[in-house]
Design an enzyme around this catalytic site. Structure first.
Site, PDB file in Angstrom:
ATOM      1  N   ARG A   1       0.813  -1.223   0.000  1.00  0.00           N
ATOM      2  CA  ARG A   1       0.000   0.000   0.000  1.00  0.00           C
ATOM      3  C   ARG A   1       0.848   1.275   0.000  1.00  0.00           C
ATOM      4  O   ARG A   1       0.548   2.210  -0.752  1.00  0.00           O
ATOM      5  CB  ARG A   1      -0.970  -0.025   1.189  1.00  0.00           C
ATOM      6  CG  ARG A   1      -2.118  -1.021   1.005  1.00  0.00           C
ATOM      7  CD  ARG A   1      -2.973  -1.096   2.252  1.00  0.00           C
ATOM      8  NE  ARG A   1      -2.210  -1.580   3.393  1.00  0.00           N
ATOM      9  CZ  ARG A   1      -2.638  -1.515   4.669  1.00  0.00           C
ATOM     10  NH1 ARG A   1      -3.795  -0.959   4.944  1.00  0.00           N
ATOM     11  NH2 ARG A   1      -1.896  -1.990   5.635  1.00  0.00           N
TER      12      ARG A   1
ATOM     13  N   ASN B   1      -6.626  -2.643   1.853  1.00  0.00           N
ATOM     14  CA  ASN B   1      -6.723  -4.092   1.884  1.00  0.00           C
ATOM     15  C   ASN B   1      -8.195  -4.487   1.902  1.00  0.00           C
ATOM     16  O   ASN B   1      -8.998  -3.895   2.632  1.00  0.00           O
ATOM     17  CB  ASN B   1      -6.047  -4.656   3.139  1.00  0.00           C
ATOM     18  CG  ASN B   1      -4.537  -4.612   3.049  1.00  0.00           C
ATOM     19  OD1 ASN B   1      -3.978  -4.528   1.961  1.00  0.00           O
ATOM     20  ND2 ASN B   1      -3.877  -4.680   4.192  1.00  0.00           N
TER      21      ASN B   1
END
Length: 774
Positions: A19, A37
């Protein structure tokens, strides 16, 4: 014109700094949106021009974190209109479990160089802290409870982050951004030294532990996926003490050494082996000993090689910092056949009388995970045990099956199970010997957890070994009955061969399967077969080693002289055999001469005498006849010592290995082979020369059966699998013989030659059969 791109990314994309990387790429391209996520995949929303979105997708694949793997990017790109939500920045959003994909969290990873530098830097707040980690390193599988991979879903949730760690954790530009295992001495787990009277107060428990090891004490050291028993390696006393306390009198121990330079003082290391040793997985690698070997010869007695690994946690590096030893014994702390110990109280209770001291910590180990073990054969790696550093990384089954959810149970020893879902086959960590009740309980818990992590909410089928007495087979029947799930039985060596086929992505092959034991279709024990198989889920047994009497069943495995006597009884006069055994091998039987008579009577009356074609049993028999081994103290001992002995040979003798046609199958007469070996022994031939010739010429005969049948079946690929092919000499002869005949040779490289990948093969055979049925 602006577009909105909705991306779903599958692969190893959680717990690896994915990320923050997405954030940095998006910001650099001035794209707005978010990343988060979702279940066990990553969702990305970006808004911008088409060409910029295309550049983002390209950068995502070329600039992804080094620990990540992208298996698939599903993209939906739509023009921005009046109904589109507009984003004015790019952010990292809180996780959600709204979507379930086929990805899963990464395996445990060894400490990275940046974290290790901090551990050694006395001006850094992570100085001498054994649990230092970031997004590029540290435990993953061993501490995760649930997906998405967030701190609250790991055992680290018991350690709230301090102010300094929180700043790093929430800074997308920091390598510890959402590093779920991150912590420091102020907020993270702590180590402590104990003995059986309680905690020992000391300023530096790790330094004290090293001093105790150097003084010859036995230490139990809790790590990230289990516990090791540790002692020094430069004197016999400490190793022999450990052996006596464990009851492992001959089994080789793996050792850990601080670096490659030190390792070269006692083992030979090729460039490929060095690369494997230094990989993020940090497995044990089985390496040949140097001529000027500096460690105790009691570590791997009568073997030419030993297992070696490098440190993979800050704790390990700190232990060596305070030690004068070039290596430590590092062997799994478990009672024979039972799982590794992971709870502090059970470590103290079960290792009382084995360990002198205990270096423990207060972080919970959720998922046991033994060290992985690799050996190179034909200059290629192969797993002896695939576990820490690799589990739960899946195999790609998209060309086999993407529709069925299958649970494969594996065999009895060296067990893994496997879950097939959405075209990905997830093998478990090493489970072990499921004849033990604690191990089968561990397996039940591990199955439940793997199904949870992979979001497998239902099973379509269960597949298991054909052996009716395996506990894995019995467990499969219980699950099948309880949940009304269809059950498929798979022949052991068919599964072995299938694991090789799926690894090398071939649709049909001739495969030589050679190991110790596998329940055959005829209810005999197989272990030396040549099979033809294809992707219909069917196979043909084309031939192999002759079925031989095995007096006393498993007793012939522990005392291979009984097996040798059984084989020779089919070709020698029984009175001559009785005399020969009593004069040369009576002390190789548990009850000496009396047992020679008992064994012969068993054979004559066919009482408690199974039949086996196992190549493992043949090699064991040769080992004891040559007096290289006496009895089996651990799995593969006699065959391993036979391999080591053969290395001393010049290869000047040759054995004739007869191949006969029996019921349209090509059968090797191993009775004649052993009889000829007896004659060579009587003539005074060197045992190493006989060992070399026996290994070479038996496998050549097996290869000739495979080659002849490959021609008949129009197959261009011949493979080898089974525990026998951990033997490098046998593997090299097989490769040369097969390639010289013009065929493609394959062996297990990313799967296990032994039973550790039987579950993967079971998944494949089950899926092939189901797809062929449809």
């Amino acid at each position: 014109m602006k577009y909105t791109a909705s991306l779903l990314v599958e692969g190893i994309v959680q717990g690896v700094g994915f990320r923050p990387t997405v954030y940095r790429i998006a910001k650099a391209l001035n794209l707005n949106g978010y990343v988060r996520n979702m279940g066990n995949i990553v969702e990305i929303i970006i808004q911008g021009k088409q060409e910029t979105i295309d550049q983002f997708i390209q950068d995502l694949q070329t600039k992804k974190p080094i620990r990540s793997t992208i298996n698939n990017i599903e993209a939906d790109i739509q023009p921005v209109d009046e109904n589109t939500k507009i984003y004015d920045d790019f952010s990292i959003k809180e996780s959600s479990d709204a979507i379930s994909g086929t990805a899963v969290i990464p395996p445990d990873m060894s400490i990275c160089d940046e974290c290790l530098d901090e551990v050694y830097n006395n001006s850094d707040r992570h100085y001498q802290y054994p649990f230092t980690a970031c997004t590029n390193c540290g435990p993953r599988f061993t501490l995760i409870r649930d997906v998405p991979y967030d701190r609250k879903n790991t055992t680290m949730d018991e350690f709230p982050l301090c102010e300094d760690c929180l700043k790093e954790y929430y800074n997308p530009e920091n390598r510890r951004y959402h590093a779920e295992a991150t912590c420091c001495p102020e907020c993270g787990p702590q180590v402590f030294l104990a003995d059986n009277n309680g905690i020992i107060k000391c300023d530096n428990p790790i330094e004290k532990t090293s001093q105790l090891i150097d003084s010859g004490k036995i230490l139990a050291i809790k790590g990230i996926g289990g516990t090791h028993l540790v002692c020094k390696t430069t004197t016999d006393d400490a190793v022999n003490t450990l052996r006596k306390r464990l009851g492992r009198y001959t089994q080789p121990f793996a050792c850990m050494t601080p670096d490659i330079k030190t390792a070269r003082k006692f083992v030979k290391i090729s460039s490929d082996e060095e690369e494997m040793l230094k990989s993020t997985a940090k497995p044990i690698v089985v390496l040949d000993k140097t001529d000027d070997y500096i460690l105790s010869n009691t570590i791997s007695p009568n073997l030419h090689n030993q297992g070696v690994m490098l440190p993979y946690t800050g704790l390990h590096y700190l232990l060596f910092k305070y030690s004068d030893e070039p290596a430590f014994i590092m062997t799994s702390a478990n009672l024979p056949g039972n799982p590794m110990l992971i709870e502090n109280n059970e470590i103290l209770e079960n290792l009382d009388g084995i360990a002198d001291y205990y270096l423990l910590h207060d972080r919970k180990i959720l998922n046991r995970c033994d060290d992985s073990v690799i050996r190179f054969r034909n200059q290629m790696p192969g797993f002896i045990r695939r576990s820490r550093g690799f589990t739960p990384k899946p195999y790609d089954f998209t060309n086999i099956d993407t529709t069925h959810n299958i649970l494969a149970m594996g065999p009895e020893l060296d067990v893994t199970f496997a879950v097939l879902k959405n075209g990905k086959c997830y093998p478990s960590q090493h489970i072990g010997n499921t004849s033990k009740i604690k191990t089968i309980d561990f397996m039940k818990d591990a199955i439940k957890h793997m199904l949870h992590l992979t979001k497998t909410e239902h099973l379509d089928y269960i597949v298991c070994d054909m052996h009716p007495e395996f506990n894995t087979t019995k467990l499969a029947k219980q699950i099948s009955s309880k949940y009304d799930i269809p059950l498929i039985f798979i022949q052991h060596h068919h599964a072995h061969a299938a694991s090789l086929m799926v690894e090398h992505k071939v649709d049909k092959a001739i495969v030589i399967t050679a190991d110790g034991v596998g329940y055959g279709e005829d209810a005999n024990t197989w272990g030396g077969e040549v099979l033809y198989l294809d992707n219909t889920g069917k196979y043909n047994n084309l031939g192999g080693l002759k079925l031989q009497p095995m007096p006393g069943g498993d007793l012939s495995t522990k005392y291979p002289i009984r097996m040798a006597m059984g084989i020779l009884s089919t070709i020698m006069d029984h009175e001559e055999l009785r005399t020969f055994m009593k004069e040369n091998y009576s002390d190789y039987f548990k009850y000496n001469e009396k047992e020679v008579d008992m064994t012969l009577k068993q054979l004559e009356n066919n009482f408690n005498t199974a039949k086996t074609s196992s190549m493992g049993r043949i090699l064991d028999s040769i080992s004891v006849l040559l007096k290289i081994s006496k009895s089996r103290g651990y799995e593969g001992e006699c065959s391993m010592k036979l391999e080591s002995s053969a290395l001393k040979a010049k290869g000047h003798i040759k054995l004739d290995v007869p191949i006969n046609t029996v019921d349209e199958r090509m059968i090797i007469d191993t009775s004649q082979v052993l009889y000829d070996i007896i004659e060579l022994i009587k003539s005074g031939e060197d045992s190493s020369e006989i060992a070399y010739a026996a290994q070479r010429d038996i496998i050549k005969a097996m290869c000739s059966i495979a080659i002849e049948n490959a021609k008949v079946h129009n197959v261009d690929t011949i493979g080898v699998t089974g525990g026998v092919f951990y033997n490098n000499h046998i593997s090299e002869v097989a490769k040369k013989t097969i390639e010289d005949a013009g065929f493609k040779f394959v062996q297990n490289n990313t799967t296990c030659s032994g039973d550790g990948s039987v579950s993967v093969g079971e998944c494949a055979v089950g899926a092939w059969q189901l797809n062929n049925k449809n």
